[in-house]
Design a protein around this motif. Structure first.
Motif, PDB file in Angstrom:
ATOM      1  N   GLU A 706       0.819  -1.194   0.000  1.00 16.58           N
ATOM      2  CA  GLU A 706       0.000   0.000   0.000  1.00 16.58           C
ATOM      3  C   GLU A 706       0.867   1.264   0.000  1.00 16.58           C
ATOM      4  O   GLU A 706       0.594   2.236  -0.734  1.00 16.58           O
ATOM      5  CB  GLU A 706      -0.930  -0.003   1.211  1.00 16.58           C
ATOM      6  CG  GLU A 706      -1.993  -1.096   1.199  1.00 16.58           C
ATOM      7  CD  GLU A 706      -1.473  -2.436   1.723  1.00 16.58           C
ATOM      8  OE1 GLU A 706      -2.271  -3.378   1.802  1.00 16.58           O
ATOM      9  OE2 GLU A 706      -0.265  -2.532   2.045  1.00 16.58           O
ATOM     10  N   LEU A 709       2.283   2.011  -3.470  1.00 20.98           N
ATOM     11  CA  LEU A 709       1.362   2.688  -4.381  1.00 20.98           C
ATOM     12  C   LEU A 709       1.281   4.184  -4.091  1.00 20.98           C
ATOM     13  O   LEU A 709       1.198   5.017  -4.999  1.00 20.98           O
ATOM     14  CB  LEU A 709      -0.024   2.053  -4.277  1.00 20.98           C
ATOM     15  CG  LEU A 709      -0.165   0.615  -4.829  1.00 20.98           C
ATOM     16  CD1 LEU A 709      -1.574   0.087  -4.583  1.00 20.98           C
ATOM     17  CD2 LEU A 709       0.185   0.566  -6.309  1.00 20.98           C
ATOM     18  N   GLN A 710       1.305   4.530  -2.798  1.00 19.63           N
ATOM     19  CA  GLN A 710       1.300   5.940  -2.435  1.00 19.63           C
ATOM     20  C   GLN A 710       2.568   6.635  -2.915  1.00 19.63           C
ATOM     21  O   GLN A 710       2.530   7.767  -3.417  1.00 19.63           O
ATOM     22  CB  GLN A 710       1.157   6.096  -0.920  1.00 19.63           C
ATOM     23  CG  GLN A 710      -0.201   5.657  -0.392  1.00 19.63           C
ATOM     24  CD  GLN A 710      -0.289   5.731   1.123  1.00 19.63           C
ATOM     25  OE1 GLN A 710       0.651   6.196   1.791  1.00 19.63           O
ATOM     26  NE2 GLN A 710      -1.421   5.276   1.667  1.00 19.63           N
ATOM     27  N   VAL A 712       4.413   5.820  -5.447  1.00 19.60           N
ATOM     28  CA  VAL A 712       4.348   5.953  -6.909  1.00 19.60           C
ATOM     29  C   VAL A 712       3.502   7.156  -7.290  1.00 19.60           C
ATOM     30  O   VAL A 712       3.776   7.852  -8.283  1.00 19.60           O
ATOM     31  CB  VAL A 712       3.799   4.650  -7.541  1.00 19.60           C
ATOM     32  CG1 VAL A 712       3.478   4.858  -9.013  1.00 19.60           C
ATOM     33  CG2 VAL A 712       4.795   3.521  -7.363  1.00 19.60           C
ATOM     34  N   ASP A 713       2.451   7.430  -6.514  1.00 15.34           N
ATOM     35  CA  ASP A 713       1.607   8.597  -6.785  1.00 15.34           C
ATOM     36  C   ASP A 713       2.361   9.916  -6.559  1.00 15.34           C
ATOM     37  O   ASP A 713       2.089  10.924  -7.212  1.00 15.34           O
ATOM     38  CB  ASP A 713       0.361   8.567  -5.892  1.00 15.34           C
ATOM     39  CG  ASP A 713      -0.626   7.501  -6.331  1.00 15.34           C
ATOM     40  OD1 ASP A 713      -0.570   7.100  -7.509  1.00 15.34           O
ATOM     41  OD2 ASP A 713      -1.427   7.050  -5.490  1.00 15.34           O
ATOM     42  N   ARG A 736       0.157  -6.419  -9.932  1.00 11.04           N
ATOM     43  CA  ARG A 736      -1.078  -6.331 -10.724  1.00 11.04           C
ATOM     44  C   ARG A 736      -1.734  -4.950 -10.590  1.00 11.04           C
ATOM     45  O   ARG A 736      -2.330  -4.442 -11.536  1.00 11.04           O
ATOM     46  CB  ARG A 736      -2.039  -7.439 -10.298  1.00 11.04           C
ATOM     47  CG  ARG A 736      -1.526  -8.844 -10.634  1.00 11.04           C
ATOM     48  CD  ARG A 736      -2.553  -9.913 -10.367  1.00 11.04           C
ATOM     49  NE  ARG A 736      -2.028 -11.230 -10.692  1.00 11.04           N
ATOM     50  CZ  ARG A 736      -1.453 -12.040  -9.810  1.00 11.04           C
ATOM     51  NH1 ARG A 736      -1.336 -11.655  -8.541  1.00 11.04           N
ATOM     52  NH2 ARG A 736      -0.983 -13.213 -10.177  1.00 11.04           N
ATOM     53  N   ALA A 737      -1.605  -4.368  -9.390  1.00  9.84           N
ATOM     54  CA  ALA A 737      -2.149  -3.022  -9.212  1.00  9.84           C
ATOM     55  C   ALA A 737      -1.398  -2.010 -10.081  1.00  9.84           C
ATOM     56  O   ALA A 737      -2.002  -1.107 -10.679  1.00  9.84           O
ATOM     57  CB  ALA A 737      -2.079  -2.626  -7.745  1.00  9.84           C
ATOM     58  N   LEU A 738      -0.076  -2.180 -10.177  1.00  8.10           N
ATOM     59  CA  LEU A 738       0.719  -1.271 -11.008  1.00  8.10           C
ATOM     60  C   LEU A 738       0.417  -1.478 -12.492  1.00  8.10           C
ATOM     61  O   LEU A 738       0.511  -0.544 -13.285  1.00  8.10           O
ATOM     62  CB  LEU A 738       2.208  -1.488 -10.739  1.00  8.10           C
ATOM     63  CG  LEU A 738       2.747  -0.894  -9.423  1.00  8.10           C
ATOM     64  CD1 LEU A 738       4.197  -1.284  -9.210  1.00  8.10           C
ATOM     65  CD2 LEU A 738       2.604   0.634  -9.422  1.00  8.10           C
ATOM     66  N   GLN A 739       0.071  -2.711 -12.874  1.00  9.73           N
ATOM     67  CA  GLN A 739      -0.304  -2.924 -14.277  1.00  9.73           C
ATOM     68  C   GLN A 739      -1.499  -2.073 -14.667  1.00  9.73           C
ATOM     69  O   GLN A 739      -1.601  -1.619 -15.811  1.00  9.73           O
ATOM     70  CB  GLN A 739      -0.615  -4.414 -14.511  1.00  9.73           C
ATOM     71  CG  GLN A 739       0.607  -5.296 -14.637  1.00  9.73           C
ATOM     72  CD  GLN A 739       0.230  -6.729 -14.951  1.00  9.73           C
ATOM     73  OE1 GLN A 739      -0.631  -7.314 -14.282  1.00  9.73           O
ATOM     74  NE2 GLN A 739       0.885  -7.287 -15.950  1.00  9.73           N
ATOM     75  N   GLN A 740      -2.401  -1.859 -13.723  1.00  8.86           N
ATOM     76  CA  GLN A 740      -3.571  -1.020 -13.994  1.00  8.86           C
ATOM     77  C   GLN A 740      -3.254   0.463 -13.828  1.00  8.86           C
ATOM     78  O   GLN A 740      -3.705   1.301 -14.612  1.00  8.86           O
ATOM     79  CB  GLN A 740      -4.708  -1.414 -13.023  1.00  8.86           C
ATOM     80  CG  GLN A 740      -5.155  -2.852 -13.137  1.00  8.86           C
ATOM     81  CD  GLN A 740      -5.747  -3.164 -14.497  1.00  8.86           C
ATOM     82  OE1 GLN A 740      -6.438  -2.319 -15.094  1.00  8.86           O
ATOM     83  NE2 GLN A 740      -5.480  -4.363 -14.999  1.00  8.86           N
ATOM     84  N   LYS A 741      -2.441   0.770 -12.806  1.00  9.51           N
ATOM     85  CA  LYS A 741      -2.188   2.168 -12.446  1.00  9.51           C
ATOM     86  C   LYS A 741      -1.057   2.789 -13.237  1.00  9.51           C
ATOM     87  O   LYS A 741      -1.139   3.951 -13.670  1.00  9.51           O
ATOM     88  CB  LYS A 741      -1.905   2.246 -10.941  1.00  9.51           C
ATOM     89  CG  LYS A 741      -1.791   3.650 -10.395  1.00  9.51           C
ATOM     90  CD  LYS A 741      -1.733   3.599  -8.875  1.00  9.51           C
ATOM     91  CE  LYS A 741      -1.775   5.001  -8.318  1.00  9.51           C
ATOM     92  NZ  LYS A 741      -1.989   5.041  -6.876  1.00  9.51           N
ATOM     93  N   ALA A 742       0.062   2.047 -13.376  1.00  6.27           N
ATOM     94  CA  ALA A 742       1.245   2.566 -14.070  1.00  6.27           C
ATOM     95  C   ALA A 742       1.854   1.435 -14.885  1.00  6.27           C
ATOM     96  O   ALA A 742       2.854   0.831 -14.491  1.00  6.27           O
ATOM     97  CB  ALA A 742       2.263   3.123 -13.069  1.00  6.27           C
TER      98      ALA A 742
END
Length: 804
Positions: A706, A709-710, A712-713, A736-742
């Motif tokens: 978590e 991800l913060q 990376v933002d 997988r979250a980064l595949q969607q986000k970045a």
């Protein structure tokens, strides 16, 4: 095998019996042509049965019987003759003959007579109801008349009917005789004496048209002559002087007519003739019906015997004393014994000792009707070769009326299933160990990474004195050693799909020895490595090879420890032609020579119950043979044992093996990068941070997915180094979250994990396809992975710019 002596000067009869009849029924034979040679043979040894011809070149069969009686021989004799009379038969039986065969006879007739004679004394309680009934009838007929004995001793219906008619004509002094059997509302001729062939072929009449029909309807005999009926006809156109017809009665019904007549002579038939013919007719009716029943029973028994003998399961019967009364071919095959060896042995005597008391109790309860069909129960028998036979048995009570006569048992061989169950149990144990070791390894790999990483960081300093550098090198080396032990434990305990890769056999053996090093050391066992330095690599499954080496080294260790400890474990490798030879020797007590040939058999073990499954060496044997190799053993009592292994040299696509951790990299990225480090272990995160900074890059450390991800933002990153197992969001979920986000940043992702052997981890890695660094890792490994990954990305970026 029972032996039968044939005394007959007819070579044709002797060969027929010795080469056709007796072998078919499973008897051994001896042939002599004269009576005196037969008596001489008896002085040497006594057979189980004698087939004696009545007329011999030097004496008669009756004289031989008489001589045997005087000499005290108690051997059953069957007299054979082609010209027997009633007086001869009576005299033969008086002298002790057990049966009387009329030549010519066929194989079934001879076999039946021989079988009855041999079985009469030893199987009286086991005779079939029909056979016992026939024997009783034969004995009654023997007492009444030797002719009756001759008539009822035949089981072939056609010949039997001919003998009946012959006997009727002979006893009543008639000119002609015939036997009619009922077929619906007609009577047809089945046998005749002196009627002539033409009359025989045309003899079929309606029951309403003649005297025989009246005999059938009234079930009473009829005796007529010309003094009573001037126009006395057997049938239309056939005049006779006198006739006598008696019914063949079965139950309350007549199945046919036995008749005699005189066509020429004036002699009438008397009441005594009627009594004699009726007596023979009664025996004839019984014999005819019994012959039919016997054929039906024989056919039924043959069908049962075929099912019994050809069944894939083991079928056997037990008498009330639990002795084996019969057993089929599959049972003989499974136990490896002959029928003779098993007959009259108790089933309990074939059981392994641990099962005997419980099985005897259970079977006795079933015999006592205290337990019904309790279903199948397990049983372990001991084969002739000493191996165990695991079976599941269903037992049914056999009764004759209210009398218990034994148990009928059907057993299925479950040895292979038992082997698979044990293998499954072993696999489940290994799986449990694997789960435990995986958790422990993951926990150990994190501190090992910290220890090794900080040691390498300190070793990079230029101001260290020699003592400190030596100490740090020792710490680093021991950390690497601990890491190898953890990796070997994971390799041993984890399930894996069989795979063939290029293998360094010396390294696999060395890794395996490291797992045993502590136990070997505390038992004062010295390890002698005699490895060929230039040993070629080969394509094999390293995990299966390690399983083989673990088993053999463990057996050697246990053997020397049980001997009192100490000794030498010698492991030698060498190339012999196109094979890699591995010798694993110990100085233990050795293997007894009578057991050497069985040590690779499944479930064979010399260890106490609970100490071994007996599968280890069998698995080793199968693994070696699956690799196209071989395994054998040399052992000397009190000196030791050497296991010899041979593996073929098979070259793969990549003939060189390189230690990734030690390989130097010459690739350098063009710039410094901003790298996000994600790891919940503070010590590991600090080590990676320090190493990344020393490599000239800018690290940012976070402790969870978590937080990554913060981060990376809030800022751009060139590369992410992430642990796999973390609280909350794990590394795979982060990816997988980064595949969607970045999605572009997700392409610059490297996993760091201490769980490299988990099937789930391996599967996920293969699906994602990103690089992975296994904990604990060296600074060189981290540097090479980062440099090669980023240099490849730079090259791809430049190529894309050129194409634009």
């Amino acid at each position: 095998m029972e032996e039968i002596l044939i005394i007959d000067d007819s070579r044709q009869i002797a060969d027929f019996l010795a080469e056709t009849v007796l072998p078919y029924y499973g008897y051994r034979s001896r042939v002599v042509p004269t009576g005196w040679e037969g008596l001489a043979f008896l002085k040497q040894r006594q057979p189980d049965l004698i087939l004696l011809d009545l007329q011999l070149p030097d004496t008669s069969g009756l004289d031989v019987l008489r001589q045997m009686g005087e000499l005290g021989y108690d051997i059953p004799v069957i007299l054979m003759t082609a010209h027997g009379t009633e007086q001869t038969a009576v005299e033969a039986f008086r002298l002790g003959a057990k049966n009387y065969l009329i030549k010519p006879f066929d194989a079934s007739e001879a076999g039946a007579a021989i079988e009855r004679a041999l079985r009469e004394r030893r199987l009286q309680r086991e005779k079939e109801v029909l056979t016992r009934t026939l024997q009783q009838r034969l004995q009654e007929l023997t007492i009444l008349s030797s002719v009756g004995k001759s008539v009822t001793s035949l089981l072939d219906l056609e010949e039997l009917l001919e003998r009946i008619v012959d006997a009727g004509v002979y006893l009543t002094h008639a000119e002609e005789g015939y036997l009619l059997l009922r077929d619906g509302d007609e009577l047809y001729l089945r046998a005749a004496k002196n009627l002539g062939e033409e009359r025989v072929q045309r003899f079929r009449v309606k029951m309403d048209d003649n005297v025989a029909g009246q005999v059938i309807r009234t079930v009473k005999p009829i005796r007529l002559d010309r003094s009573q009926h001037q126009d006395l006809k057997l049938r239309t156109g056939l005049l006779v002087q006198a006739m006598l017809q008696v019914p063949l009665i079965v139950g309350r019904h007549a199945i046919g007519v036995l008749a005699v007549d005189n066509r020429v002579q004036q002699r009438t038939f008397s009441e005594n003739d009627q009594y004699l013919l009726s007596a023979i007719a009664d025996y004839a009716a019984i014999a005819i019906e019994n012959s039919r029943l016997f054929k039906s029973t024989r056919d039924s028994e043959q069908r049962y015997r075929e099912l019994f003998d050809n069944a894939n399961d083991m079928i056997f019967t037990l008498d009330p004393q639990l002795r084996i009364a019969s057993i089929n071919r599959q049972g003989v095959k499974l136990l490896g014994m002959t029928v003779a060896e098993m007959m009259q042995r108790t089933l309990i005597s074939l059981c392994v000792p641990d099962d005997q008391a419980a099985i005897e109790h259970q079977l006795q309860r079933q015999l006592a009707k205290a337990a019904g069909d309790g279903g199948a129960f397990p049983l372990t028998l001991r084969r002739a070769n000493g191996e165990d036979l695991h079976i599941e048995v269903s037992a049914q009570l056999m009764q004759r009326g209210d009398q218990v006569i034994g148990l009928h048992c059907i057993a299925r061989d479950v040895t292979d299933r038992r082997r698979l169950e044990l293998q499954l149990l072993q696999a489940e144990k290994l799986s449990a160990i694997g789960q435990l070791v995986a958790g422990v390894a993951h926990e150990l790999n994190n501190p090992m990474t910290s220890i090794k990483g900080f040691a390498e960081l300190l070793l990079r300093r230029k101001d260290l004195d020699d003592d400190a550098r030596t100490d740090l090198n020792y710490i680093n080396n021991q950390a690497e050693r601990a890491a190898r032990i953890v990796t070997n434990l994971l390799t041993f305990a984890r399930e894996h799909q069989p795979q063939r890769v290029l293998v360094d056999v010396n390294k696999v053996i060395d890794d395996t020895l490291s797992l045993h090093s502590y136990h070997l050391r505390v038992d004062n066992i010295k390890v002698q490595r005699q490895f060929e330095p230039e040993l070629p690599t080969t394509v094999a499954d390293p995990y299966q090879l390690q399983q083989v080496f673990l088993n053999l080294i463990g057996n050697a260790h246990q053997a020397m420890a049980e001997k009192g400890g100490g000794g030498f474990l010698t492991v030698k490798t060498e190339r012999v032609d196109d094979e890699i030879r591995i010798n694993i020797g110990d100085t233990g007590p050795g293997i007894p020579q009578h057991l050497v040939g069985r040590i690779f058999d499944p479930f064979f073990t010399t260890k106490p119950v609970g100490k071994g499954t007996g599968l280890g060496l069998s698995i080793c044997y199968n693994i070696l043979h699956d690799h196209g190799g071989n395994i054998w053993v040399d052992s000397v009592a009190n000196e030791g044992t050497i296991f010899h292994l041979a593996l073929p040299v098979v070259q793969g696509d990549n003939p060189e093996l390189i230690n990734d951790d030690d390989r130097e990299t010459t690739i350098k990225p063009d710039q410094a990068y901003k790298i996000l480090v994600v790891d919940d272990e503070e010590g590991v995160a600090q080590v990676i941070q320090r190493l990344v900074r020393d490599l000239g890059h800018q690290p940012v450390v976070v402790a969870s997915g978590e937080a990554a991800l913060q981060a990376v933002d809030q800022a751009p990153f060139d590369l992410i180094l992430s642990d796999v197992k973390m609280p909350g969001m794990n590394g795979f979920q982060l990816y997988r979250a980064l595949q969607q986000k970045a999605p572009e940043l997700a392409k610059h992702f490297i996993f760091i994990t201490g769980d490299t052997m988990s099937p789930a981890t391996i599967t996920a890695m293969r699906q994602i396809g990103t690089p992975m660094i296994a904990k604990p890792f060296s600074a060189k490994k981290l540097e090479r992975t980062i440099n090669e990954f980023m240099a490849r990305e730079e090259a791809l970026q430049r190529e894309a710019e050129i194409q634009q």
